[in-house]
Design a protein around this motif. Structure first.
Motif, mmCIF file in Angstrom:
data_model
loop_
_atom_site.group_PDB
_atom_site.id
_atom_site.type_symbol
_atom_site.label_atom_id
_atom_site.label_comp_id
_atom_site.label_asym_id
_atom_site.label_seq_id
_atom_site.Cartn_x
_atom_site.Cartn_y
_atom_site.Cartn_z
ATOM 1 N N ARG A 109 23.476 23.887 38.133
ATOM 2 C CA ARG A 109 24.285 24.782 38.975
ATOM 3 C C ARG A 109 25.582 25.139 38.271
ATOM 4 N N LEU A 140 40.084 29.827 37.127
ATOM 5 C CA LEU A 140 39.009 29.712 36.137
ATOM 6 C C LEU A 140 38.472 31.100 35.779
ATOM 7 N N PHE A 152 27.408 32.342 32.171
ATOM 8 C CA PHE A 152 27.462 33.813 32.246
ATOM 9 C C PHE A 152 28.833 34.333 31.853
ATOM 10 N N TYR A 199 43.029 26.432 29.225
ATOM 11 C CA TYR A 199 42.624 26.102 30.592
ATOM 12 C C TYR A 199 42.087 24.669 30.656
ATOM 13 N N ALA A 211 41.895 27.442 42.593
ATOM 14 C CA ALA A 211 41.481 26.883 41.299
ATOM 15 C C ALA A 211 40.344 27.699 40.693
ATOM 16 N N PHE A 267 27.849 37.392 37.575
ATOM 17 C CA PHE A 267 26.647 36.801 38.171
ATOM 18 C C PHE A 267 27.055 35.826 39.269
ATOM 19 N N PRO A 300 25.385 33.175 41.383
ATOM 20 C CA PRO A 300 24.129 32.449 41.607
ATOM 21 C C PRO A 300 23.921 32.084 43.071
ATOM 22 N N ASP A 331 23.475 29.170 44.386
ATOM 23 C CA ASP A 331 24.198 27.985 44.837
ATOM 24 C C ASP A 331 25.246 27.615 43.787
ATOM 25 N N PRO A 332 26.356 28.324 43.757
ATOM 26 C CA PRO A 332 27.327 28.071 42.689
ATOM 27 C C PRO A 332 27.924 26.663 42.766
ATOM 28 N N TYR A 333 28.260 26.152 41.610
ATOM 29 C CA TYR A 333 28.761 24.782 41.509
ATOM 30 C C TYR A 333 30.263 24.723 41.802
ATOM 31 N N PHE A 334 30.666 23.604 42.334
ATOM 32 C CA PHE A 334 32.105 23.330 42.484
ATOM 33 C C PHE A 334 32.276 21.832 42.540
#
Lengths: 293, 353
Positions: free
Chosen positions: B82, A95, B89, B12, A91, A76, A78, A80-83
């Motif tokens: 966000r 993940l 998911f 991790y 990095a 998926f 989205p 506005d993906p978070y970072f």
């Protein structure tokens, strides 16, 4: 195959989706469309397992979406993906590797190179379009069986859009990836989606093959010798009509040849057929549902 | 053998928090060494009475701090919608994701504490010969158990909130709430004894007076430290250590009670984590264990304790209103909030009687 059965979901006590039933066959690329706030993002979050449905079920290859094995097949992306401030592309790759051990670093680096992105630079220095490209590179290097993309073209320049569409088509061809993509860029969707689902009034208002659906309508431009009354079209399957003096633009539901013959019976000076596209069809659909266009 | 998603994610998490853990460890070691090195110096030798201390209370302080901060740091990411779009998911069950954060965080706490403890223990062993240091072994294991109670408590409270700010505020409020409530109960029962000389109520009042001391989540660790510090420093004749230790040993039930609370919080953490919808992140924190409960509890308890109409009483009412403004994130309060605030008149009348 993704199957959605009798899905209902509320947010903050407000019903957002009601009795959604949808089947997404393997290998298809489906455009999810609807006006703002129709529930497209909510539906994608439900399919991806971010939200748990209040009622109904979602299956991925026969497995409930809550199952880890089902979600292993999904990716998926989205809107506005978070970072975090110091997150780099590398990095993020690490993940995603935690959950997708088979993620392909070579493919990731290829796309990063194609998009001209440096994986060692913090994402905060990237523009919105560049961030989107980075996540697209991640999505494609995971090679998921099902790819869910929310507002996929948002922030992408024309060249990046082209690369993106090419990459999606490549994924669909090479890995058989099934794609659900929500966007307001209907012209872009029409380019590479084979099917669509329109969400309206909390449910799937219509769905099916895009070409087939578009071909159900035909659009004509007419010029008459003198001013005319709109009443002359009475009895025809009119979807929309724009009248300007002696000229008219009309969208009819039916076969092109039949409709052209019917219009010619009205003795216009000129009858010219115009191309009908997905965006036009969408506008007519929502217009027909009582929205002001 | 293929490692599970849970183990990979746990690893991790540990890798990604390594720098933070290292920084906290170094800070903890500097803090403990500065306190312990001063404590072990004899600062009095009057009439052959030697005064020196291990200063191991600082180890409890370190454990208390890390078991408060790390649950917040570990769960901060779940307060951002966000972020949840990305995290939820992933092909891992919510319970396993919660477990990776919970266990990962506690491993960090144990690491920081163990390194700090070991360096302090070695330092004491090298530099002193007048302490019963073998008690440190028992203290280490028991303190970790009570550290777990603190860790579990704050994990549970923080996960109730929907934003980081609310999580911090609610954690601070929960630190003192039992203490405040029990003092209010004590304040109510004390005058009964004074006025009527009722022995039973007096005894009840005495027992209740002990509870506020145990009302803070740090109390068990603090009291365990007092017990062990007095045992380790038994040769330091300036202290009547065995008596001191004995007082707390007689209150063993409180340790058990906090142990039960710790386990309940652990279960509550996982249940809340699994049930909480991703759409809640960033929204008003409407948990029944949050502002909804804390504002009236604090307000009514403080009003009861004051027990008279003074400026400070009005301030408490105002604080309740401010509390509701923070809770609602708006000056437009609900009628229910105003009714609950107004109902503070009842404990005021009871307190005045």
């Amino acid at each position: 195959m993704i199957e959605i059965k009798n899905l209902c979901h509320s947010l903050g006590g407000k019903l957002i989706l009601n009795d959604i039933n949808l089947t997404l066959p393997e290998g298809s690329i489906m455009g999810l469309v609807g006006i703002n706030g129709a529930g497209k993002t909510t539906l994608l979050r439900l399919i991806s397992g971010v939200y748990s449905a209040d009622e109904g079920e979602i299956f991925c290859d026969g497995l409930p979406i809550g199952d880890e094995k089902a979600r292993e097949r999904l990716f998926f992306l989205p809107d506005d993906p978070y970072f975090t401030g110091h997150t780099t592309g590398k990095a993020l790759f690490e993940l995603y590797r935690v959950f997708y051990p088979d993620i392909d670093r070579k493919v990731f680096l290829e796309y990063m190179s194609e998009f001209k992105l440096d994986e060692k630079k913090p994402i905060r220095n990237f523009s919105k379009g560049m961030r989107r490209q980075l996540y697209i590179a991640l999505a494609l290097s995971v090679k998921p069986k099902y790819l869910l993309l929310d507002e996929a073209f948002d922030g992408l320049d024309p060249l990046a859009r082209l690369s993106f569409k090419r990459a999606i088509n490549q994924a669909a061809e090479e890995y058989g990836t099934t794609v659900i993509i929500s966007s307001h860029s209907l012209r872009e969707l029409e380019d590479f989606c084979d099917s669509y689902a329109l969400i309206d009034k909390m449910t799937i208002a219509s769905s099916g093959d895009i070409a087939e659906r578009v071909n159900r309508y035909c659009k004509f431009q007419l010029a008459f010798f003198e001013d005319f009354s709109e009443q002359i079209f009475f009895g025809l399957p009119v979807i929309s009509l724009e009248k300007t003096g002696r000229f008219a633009r009309i969208v009819l539901e039916g076969k092109e040849d039949d409709m052209k013959k019917a219009l010619e019976k009205l003795s216009p000076a000129i009858v010219e057929q115009m191309p009908m596209d997905f965006e036009e069809m969408f506008i007519r659909e929502v217009e027909g549902r009582g929205y002001k266009v | 053998m293929k490692k599970s998603n849970f183990l990979r994610y746990l690893w991790y998490r540990l890798e990604n928090s390594a720098l933070r853990t290292l920084v906290l460890t170094v800070l903890s070691v500097i803090l403990t060494q500065s306190v312990i090195s001063e404590s072990i110096e004899y600062y009095g030798d009057i009439e052959h009475i030697k005064y020196a201390s291990t200063g191991i209370y600082i180890l409890a302080v370190v454990l208390g701090i890390v078991c408060t901060i790390i649950p917040m740091l570990e769960n901060m990411g779940f307060k951002n919608r966000r972020n949840l779009d990305t995290l939820y998911f992933f092909p891992i069950k919510r319970e396993k994701m919660a477990a990776a954060h919970f266990i990962g965080g506690f491993i960090q706490c144990i690491f920081i504490y163990t390194v700090t403890f070991a360096i302090s223990g070695i330092y004491l062993a090298i530099n002193t010969d007048f302490f019963e240091l073998y008690y440190l072994v028992g203290y280490y294991f028991l303190s970790i158990l009570l550290g777990f109670v603190i860790y579990s408590f704050f994990s549970f409270i923080f996960i109730q909130a929907n934003t980081v700010a609310d999580g911090i505020i609610m954690s601070v409020l929960w630190m003192f709430v039992l203490w405040v409530v029990m003092y209010a109960v004590y304040a109510l029962t004390k005058p009964l004894y004074i006025q009527e000389g009722n022995y039973e109520i007096y005894m009840l009042s005495r027992r209740l007076s002990q509870i506020p001391e145990w009302g803070m989540v740090y109390a068990p660790l603090n009291n365990l430290t007092v017990i062990f510090q007095s045992l380790i420093e038994v040769n330091q004749s300036g202290w009547n250590n065995f008596t001191y230790a004995g007082i707390y040993r007689s209150q063993f039930g409180f340790f058990i009670a906090w142990g039960v609370i710790g386990i309940a919080c652990l279960i509550g953490y996982f249940v809340t984590f699994a049930r909480k919808g991703a759409n809640k992140a960033g929204e008003i924190s409407d948990s029944y264990l949050g502002y909804r409960l804390l504002i009236p509890l604090y307000g009514y308890s403080l009003i009861t304790m004051i027990g008279s109409i003074e400026i400070v009483t009005i301030l408490v009412f105002m604080m309740m209103i401010i509390g509701y403004v923070i809770y609602r994130r708006s000056f437009k309060l609900k009628a229910r909030d105003l009714v609950i605030t107004a109902l503070g008149v009842i404990p005021l009348i009871i307190g005045m009687m």
